[in-house]
Design a protein around this motif. Structure first.
Motif, mmCIF file in Angstrom:
data_model
loop_
_atom_site.group_PDB
_atom_site.id
_atom_site.type_symbol
_atom_site.label_atom_id
_atom_site.label_comp_id
_atom_site.label_asym_id
_atom_site.label_seq_id
_atom_site.Cartn_x
_atom_site.Cartn_y
_atom_site.Cartn_z
ATOM 1 N N ARG A 39 0.851 -1.179 0.000
ATOM 2 C CA ARG A 39 0.000 0.000 0.000
ATOM 3 C C ARG A 39 0.889 1.232 0.000
ATOM 4 O O ARG A 39 1.594 1.501 0.978
ATOM 5 C CB ARG A 39 -0.939 0.027 1.201
ATOM 6 C CG ARG A 39 -1.939 1.188 1.163
ATOM 7 C CD ARG A 39 -2.942 1.114 2.303
ATOM 8 N NE ARG A 39 -2.281 1.211 3.594
ATOM 9 C CZ ARG A 39 -2.477 0.352 4.593
ATOM 10 N NH1 ARG A 39 -3.289 -0.658 4.441
ATOM 11 N NH2 ARG A 39 -1.844 0.510 5.731
ATOM 12 N N GLU A 46 -2.531 -3.195 -3.073
ATOM 13 C CA GLU A 46 -2.486 -3.927 -4.342
ATOM 14 C C GLU A 46 -1.613 -5.172 -4.202
ATOM 15 O O GLU A 46 -0.642 -5.185 -3.431
ATOM 16 C CB GLU A 46 -1.928 -3.037 -5.459
ATOM 17 C CG GLU A 46 -0.515 -2.543 -5.241
ATOM 18 C CD GLU A 46 -0.013 -1.656 -6.374
ATOM 19 O OE1 GLU A 46 -0.717 -1.499 -7.397
ATOM 20 O OE2 GLU A 46 1.105 -1.110 -6.226
ATOM 21 N N LYS A 61 2.957 -9.494 -10.479
ATOM 22 C CA LYS A 61 2.315 -8.400 -11.197
ATOM 23 C C LYS A 61 3.298 -7.802 -12.216
ATOM 24 O O LYS A 61 4.508 -7.748 -12.004
ATOM 25 C CB LYS A 61 1.863 -7.318 -10.223
ATOM 26 C CG LYS A 61 0.591 -7.679 -9.456
ATOM 27 C CD LYS A 61 -0.619 -7.688 -10.343
ATOM 28 C CE LYS A 61 -1.930 -7.756 -9.584
ATOM 29 N NZ LYS A 61 -2.253 -6.518 -8.896
#
Length: 127
Positions: A39, A46, A61
């Motif tokens: 965060r 995320e 990611k």
């Protein structure tokens, strides 16, 4: 208690590296998928990376792909996040989380899949 313990955060300059660790002093984590979230200031939490219970499946990611590597050592009851080529946009509080009902990672990154969380460790990257 169901709280995970993160360590390894700190302050580094752009281009530097850190390795985060996630463990639990009582609960054995080897049956659970474990994920790292972050965060950043003013932003929502995320997902960053996830690893399956056996370590044979990982999700990373796109924004950290090629720079961050997730791994686990079940003999040490620890999950790691190796972070290389850090940049100021990586500045955030990093949390690890365990999905105690799942051994595999989920590409949808549903937060309610994870029921054990740590308090977070601060990572600050200066330019």
């Amino acid at each position: 208690q169901s709280q995970l313990e993160e360590s390894g955060g700190g302050s580094v300059q752009s281009g530097g590296s850190l390795r985060l660790s996630c463990t639990h002093s009582v609960i054995t984590l080897d049956s659970y998928a474990i994920a790292w979230f972050r965060r950043a200031p003013g932003k929502e939490r995320e997902g960053v990376s996830c690893i399956s219970s056996s370590g044979d499946q990982t999700h990373v990611k796109d924004f950290v792909k090629g720079r961050f590597t997730i791994s686990r050592d079940n003999a040490k009851n620890t999950v790691y996040l190796q972070m290389d080529s850090l940049n100021p946009e990586d500045t955030a509080v990093y949390f690890c989380a365990a999905a105690t009902h799942y051994s595999q990672c989920d590409s949808n990154w549903y937060l309610n899949r994870y029921d054990y969380w740590g308090q977070g460790t601060q990572v600050t990257v200066s330019s």
